[in-house]
Design an enzyme around this catalytic site. Structure first.
Site, PDB file in Angstrom:
ATOM      1  CG  ASP A   1      -1.973   1.010   1.269  1.00  0.00           C
ATOM      2  OD1 ASP A   1      -2.447   1.439   0.212  1.00  0.00           O
ATOM      3  OD2 ASP A   1      -2.325   1.451   2.379  1.00  0.00           O
TER       4      ASP A   1
ATOM      5  NE  ARG B   1      -6.867 -10.298  10.406  1.00  0.00           N
ATOM      6  CZ  ARG B   1      -5.969  -9.380  10.019  1.00  0.00           C
ATOM      7  NH1 ARG B   1      -5.498  -9.379   8.805  1.00  0.00           N
ATOM      8  NH2 ARG B   1      -5.550  -8.465  10.875  1.00  0.00           N
TER       9      ARG B   1
HETATM   10  P1  IMP Z   1       1.588  -0.292   3.921  1.00  0.00           P
HETATM   11  O1  IMP Z   1       0.781   0.973   3.892  1.00  0.00           O
HETATM   12  O2  IMP Z   1       2.071  -0.659   2.536  1.00  0.00           O
HETATM   13  O3  IMP Z   1       2.677  -0.208   4.915  1.00  0.00           O
HETATM   14  O4  IMP Z   1       0.597  -1.439   4.372  1.00  0.00           O
HETATM   15  C1  IMP Z   1       0.420  -1.673   5.723  1.00  0.00           C
HETATM   16  C2  IMP Z   1      -0.626  -2.669   5.996  1.00  0.00           C
HETATM   17  O5  IMP Z   1      -1.867  -1.984   5.945  1.00  0.00           O
HETATM   18  C3  IMP Z   1      -0.792  -3.845   5.057  1.00  0.00           C
HETATM   19  O6  IMP Z   1       0.084  -4.895   5.318  1.00  0.00           O
HETATM   20  C4  IMP Z   1      -2.227  -4.231   5.383  1.00  0.00           C
HETATM   21  O7  IMP Z   1      -2.254  -5.042   6.531  1.00  0.00           O
HETATM   22  C5  IMP Z   1      -2.866  -2.883   5.658  1.00  0.00           C
HETATM   23  N1  IMP Z   1      -3.600  -2.415   4.482  1.00  0.00           N
HETATM   24  C6  IMP Z   1      -3.232  -1.565   3.537  1.00  0.00           C
HETATM   25  N2  IMP Z   1      -4.191  -1.375   2.622  1.00  0.00           N
HETATM   26  C7  IMP Z   1      -5.213  -2.165   3.007  1.00  0.00           C
HETATM   27  C8  IMP Z   1      -6.523  -2.447   2.470  1.00  0.00           C
HETATM   28  O8  IMP Z   1      -6.964  -1.950   1.419  1.00  0.00           O
HETATM   29  N3  IMP Z   1      -7.270  -3.316   3.188  1.00  0.00           N
HETATM   30  C9  IMP Z   1      -6.851  -3.910   4.332  1.00  0.00           C
HETATM   31  N4  IMP Z   1      -5.644  -3.699   4.859  1.00  0.00           N
HETATM   32  C10 IMP Z   1      -4.842  -2.826   4.198  1.00  0.00           C
END
Ligand code: IMP
Ligand code: MG
Length: 179
Positions: free
Chosen positions: A101, A165
């Site tokens: 993300d 989940r």
């Molecule tokens: P990051 O923002 O790439 O560090 O992602 C962090 C974490 O946020 C991911 O591993 C997911 O657990 C959660 N995450 C990010 N986007 C989503 C989404 O669209 N749905 C659910 N969890 C999300």
């Protein structure tokens, strides 16, 4: 639970086909390398268990659990709650993640594992939301299942406040499902 889903973004069938494809690529690329697949808990568990059963070469598995200090969004303030148990020095390591993300958690995980001096370190993520990438994130996923639009998704391991989940597909929540 399902009545809170606005629409299915990726069906069970689409996901299964993509997971098989990723398993094929990983099997080809890691033949003879006895890789260690490191899953980042908790969101990855469903993808992890499906994809490793599509790997046809000898391999090992391990898990990491990281968390950010606050909020639903990544803040960049990460801690290792549970580290890998294998000694990965000199080994071929593939990080498995549910979603790329902002990239903060994968950047943190990547840097953490790189410090342990693996022979190689790659990233495989089921979902990629490139529009959300935070500046300062330099890691890139090497294997991507689906590039998705900038929408919050749940199911197939992904949660909203620890719910959904267990949905077998990836879906978008109805606005009224958000607290
Ligand atoms: P990051 O923002 O790439 O560090 O992602 C962090 C974490 O946020 C991911 O591993 C997911 O657990 C959660 N995450 C990010 N986007 C989503 C989404 O669209 N749905 C659910 N969890 C999300
Ligand atoms: Mg996650």
């Amino acid at each position: 639970m399902e009545e809170e889903i606005l629409r299915v973004l990726l069906s069970e069938e689409e996901i299964a086909a993509k997971v098989a494809e990723l398993g094929d690529r990983l099997s080809r690329d890691y033949e003879g390398k006895n890789p260690i697949f490191v899953g980042v808990l908790k969101g990855v568990v469903v993808f992890f268990s499906d994809v490793i059963r599509k790997i046809r070469v000898p391999c090992q598995i391990d898990f990491m659990w990281i968390s950010s200090y606050a909020g639903t969004e990544s803040t960049g303030n990460m801690v290792v709650k549970r580290d890998v148990s294998e000694d990965i020095k000199g080994r071929h390591v593939v990080i498995l993640e549910d979603i790329f993300d902002t990239g903060s958690s994968l950047q943190f995980t990547y840097d953490h594992l790189l410090a342990k001096e693996p022979a190689s370190l790659k990233i495989c993520t089921l979902l990629d939301k490139p529009e959300r990438r935070r500046s300062g994130v330099t890691v890139k996923p090497d294997y991507v299942g689906f590039v998705i639009p900038n929408e919050f998704v749940v199911g197939y391991g992904l949660d909203y406040r620890e719910q959904y989940r267990n949905l077998p597909y990836v879906g978008i929540l109805k606005p009224e499902a958000y607290l």
